[in-house]
Design a protein around this motif. Structure first.
Motif, PDB file in Angstrom:
ATOM      1  N   ARG A 134     -56.512  27.037-115.205  1.00 34.79           N
ATOM      2  CA  ARG A 134     -56.741  26.650-116.603  1.00 34.79           C
ATOM      3  C   ARG A 134     -57.646  25.409-116.681  1.00 34.79           C
ATOM      4  N   GLN A 135     -57.390  24.421-115.844  1.00 32.66           N
ATOM      5  CA  GLN A 135     -58.213  23.205-115.846  1.00 32.66           C
ATOM      6  C   GLN A 135     -59.648  23.519-115.432  1.00 32.66           C
ATOM      7  N   ALA A 136     -59.807  24.351-114.394  1.00 33.63           N
ATOM      8  CA  ALA A 136     -61.143  24.730-113.932  1.00 33.63           C
ATOM      9  C   ALA A 136     -61.910  25.466-115.026  1.00 33.63           C
ATOM     10  N   LEU A 137     -61.262  26.446-115.646  1.00 32.17           N
ATOM     11  CA  LEU A 137     -61.927  27.246-116.665  1.00 32.17           C
ATOM     12  C   LEU A 137     -62.251  26.431-117.914  1.00 32.17           C
ATOM     13  N   THR A 138     -61.439  25.429-118.215  1.00 31.88           N
ATOM     14  CA  THR A 138     -61.719  24.554-119.355  1.00 31.88           C
ATOM     15  C   THR A 138     -63.091  23.906-119.203  1.00 31.88           C
ATOM     16  N   VAL A 139     -63.411  23.482-117.986  1.00 30.27           N
ATOM     17  CA  VAL A 139     -64.709  22.846-117.745  1.00 30.27           C
ATOM     18  C   VAL A 139     -65.801  23.885-117.513  1.00 30.27           C
ATOM     19  N   LEU A 140     -65.562  24.808-116.593  1.00 33.99           N
ATOM     20  CA  LEU A 140     -66.614  25.754-116.209  1.00 33.99           C
ATOM     21  C   LEU A 140     -66.991  26.699-117.341  1.00 33.99           C
ATOM     22  N   GLY A 141     -66.066  26.963-118.236  1.00 29.73           N
ATOM     23  CA  GLY A 141     -66.343  27.861-119.351  1.00 29.73           C
ATOM     24  C   GLY A 141     -67.089  27.221-120.502  1.00 29.73           C
ATOM     25  N   THR A 142     -67.196  25.898-120.496  1.00 30.76           N
ATOM     26  CA  THR A 142     -67.846  25.210-121.616  1.00 30.76           C
ATOM     27  C   THR A 142     -69.016  24.332-121.197  1.00 30.76           C
ATOM     28  N   ALA A 143     -69.258  24.194-119.901  1.00 29.61           N
ATOM     29  CA  ALA A 143     -70.307  23.297-119.407  1.00 29.61           C
ATOM     30  C   ALA A 143     -71.687  23.795-119.808  1.00 29.61           C
ATOM     31  N   GLN A 144     -72.576  22.864-120.074  1.00 32.43           N
ATOM     32  CA  GLN A 144     -73.950  23.181-120.461  1.00 32.43           C
ATOM     33  C   GLN A 144     -74.957  22.437-119.576  1.00 32.43           C
ATOM     34  N   PRO A 145     -74.922  22.669-118.258  1.00 34.10           N
ATOM     35  CA  PRO A 145     -75.890  22.001-117.398  1.00 34.10           C
ATOM     36  C   PRO A 145     -77.302  22.541-117.635  1.00 34.10           C
ATOM     37  N   THR A 146     -78.306  21.786-117.220  1.00 35.22           N
ATOM     38  CA  THR A 146     -79.681  22.185-117.486  1.00 35.22           C
ATOM     39  C   THR A 146     -80.249  23.123-116.425  1.00 35.22           C
ATOM     40  N   ASN A 147     -79.924  22.935-115.158  1.00 33.60           N
ATOM     41  CA  ASN A 147     -80.484  23.758-114.084  1.00 33.60           C
ATOM     42  C   ASN A 147     -79.567  24.901-113.657  1.00 33.60           C
ATOM     43  N   LEU A 148     -78.284  24.681-113.739  1.00 29.38           N
ATOM     44  CA  LEU A 148     -77.319  25.666-113.248  1.00 29.38           C
ATOM     45  C   LEU A 148     -77.243  26.873-114.166  1.00 29.38           C
ATOM     46  N   THR A 149     -77.386  28.052-113.579  1.00 28.71           N
ATOM     47  CA  THR A 149     -77.268  29.282-114.357  1.00 28.71           C
ATOM     48  C   THR A 149     -76.055  30.101-113.936  1.00 28.71           C
ATOM     49  N   GLU A 150     -75.488  29.772-112.754  1.00 26.35           N
ATOM     50  CA  GLU A 150     -74.356  30.545-112.245  1.00 26.35           C
ATOM     51  C   GLU A 150     -73.347  29.641-111.557  1.00 26.35           C
ATOM     52  N   SER A 151     -72.073  29.842-111.898  1.00 33.27           N
ATOM     53  CA  SER A 151     -70.992  29.184-111.164  1.00 33.27           C
ATOM     54  C   SER A 151     -69.993  30.249-110.745  1.00 33.27           C
ATOM     55  N   ARG A 152     -69.409  30.027-109.589  1.00 32.07           N
ATOM     56  CA  ARG A 152     -68.387  30.956-109.076  1.00 32.07           C
ATOM     57  C   ARG A 152     -67.144  30.160-108.738  1.00 32.07           C
ATOM     58  N   LEU A 153     -66.018  30.667-109.155  1.00 32.42           N
ATOM     59  CA  LEU A 153     -64.741  30.127-108.738  1.00 32.42           C
ATOM     60  C   LEU A 153     -64.267  31.060-107.625  1.00 32.42           C
ATOM     61  N   VAL A 154     -64.317  30.562-106.390  1.00 29.55           N
ATOM     62  CA  VAL A 154     -64.016  31.380-105.220  1.00 29.55           C
ATOM     63  C   VAL A 154     -62.551  31.184-104.860  1.00 29.55           C
ATOM     64  N   LEU A 155     -61.796  32.268-104.980  1.00 25.88           N
ATOM     65  CA  LEU A 155     -60.352  32.228-104.801  1.00 25.88           C
ATOM     66  C   LEU A 155     -59.992  32.913-103.494  1.00 25.88           C
ATOM     67  N   PHE A 156     -59.107  32.291-102.760  1.00 27.40           N
ATOM     68  CA  PHE A 156     -58.837  32.680-101.383  1.00 27.40           C
ATOM     69  C   PHE A 156     -58.183  34.046-101.224  1.00 27.40           C
ATOM     70  N   ASP A 157     -57.303  34.415-102.144  1.00 19.69           N
ATOM     71  CA  ASP A 157     -56.579  35.684-101.957  1.00 19.69           C
ATOM     72  C   ASP A 157     -56.483  36.466-103.265  1.00 19.69           C
ATOM     73  N   ALA A 158     -56.032  37.720-103.147  1.00 24.21           N
ATOM     74  CA  ALA A 158     -55.958  38.622-104.295  1.00 24.21           C
ATOM     75  C   ALA A 158     -54.968  38.135-105.355  1.00 24.21           C
ATOM     76  N   THR A 159     -53.884  37.525-104.930  1.00 25.05           N
ATOM     77  CA  THR A 159     -52.881  37.028-105.881  1.00 25.05           C
ATOM     78  C   THR A 159     -53.472  35.923-106.752  1.00 25.05           C
ATOM     79  N   THR A 160     -54.211  35.006-106.136  1.00 27.83           N
ATOM     80  CA  THR A 160     -54.828  33.913-106.896  1.00 27.83           C
ATOM     81  C   THR A 160     -55.919  34.451-107.816  1.00 27.83           C
ATOM     82  N   LEU A 161     -56.695  35.410-107.340  1.00 31.78           N
ATOM     83  CA  LEU A 161     -57.714  36.024-108.185  1.00 31.78           C
ATOM     84  C   LEU A 161     -57.068  36.701-109.394  1.00 31.78           C
TER      85      LEU A 161
END
Length: 171
Positions: A134-161
């Motif tokens: 929830r904390q990660a998505l709060t930032v990554l879902g609303t960020a407006q950087p100038t150069n970045l076009t893609e972010s990935r949240l890489v989760l270690f296992d299927a349960t976390t995904l």
């Protein structure tokens, strides 16, 4: 900025910048930090040592971020950030969000177009996975950087995904 949730090993992700859930020493540790340091190799470690010898003699403060070369990783840079340790007695959510905000800022300043994040603080720092997402998505879902076009949240296992997908779909 497009946000993807993916399962995998962050040390194998091909992006411009990989974020390291570092400890304050910047010299490696367990979990994601140890894996990134092992794969990054001596060039990355040398830059971390130089940072410790110059600007961060007492270590990198929690929530802050700093970049080094990625060494042998399939990226150009590693952005190191120190997540907070979970506490039931003290709300440290802002510090956790700062890790994402400051890592995005550093990656953007470097000119990175893509960045991969681990789920910061959810391992040995014991942050509950659902809230860490929830904390990660709060930032990554609303960020407006100038150069970045893609972010990935890489989760270690299927349960976390699955947890991350459920949190994103509920939000």
């Amino acid at each position: 900025m497009e946000l993807a949730l993916v399962q995998g090993d962050i040390t194998t992700v091909r992006v411009d910048a990989i974020v390291n859930a570092a400890n304050s020493s910047l010299l490696g540790g367990g979990g994601v930090d140890g894996a990134i340091h092992r794969r990054g190799g001596p060039a990355m470690l040398a830059e971390c040592r130089a940072l410790r010898a110059s600007r961060y003699g007492r270590g990198l403060p929690t929530g802050q971020a700093v970049a080094t070369t990625a060494g042998n990783l399939p990226a150009r840079w590693v952005v190191h950030t120190v997540g907070p340790v979970w506490s039931a007695a003290e709300d440290r959510s802002e510090l956790l969000r700062d890790c994402y905000v400051n890592s995005l800022r550093v990656a953007d300043e470097l000119g990175a177009g893509s960045v991969a994040f681990p789920l910061i603080s959810s391992g040995v720092y014991r942050w509950p996975v659902e809230d860490a997402v929830r904390q990660a998505l709060t930032v990554l879902g609303t960020a407006q950087p100038t150069n970045l076009t893609e972010s990935r949240l890489v989760l270690f296992d299927a349960t976390t995904l699955a947890t991350a997908e459920r949190v994103r779909n509920a939000g």
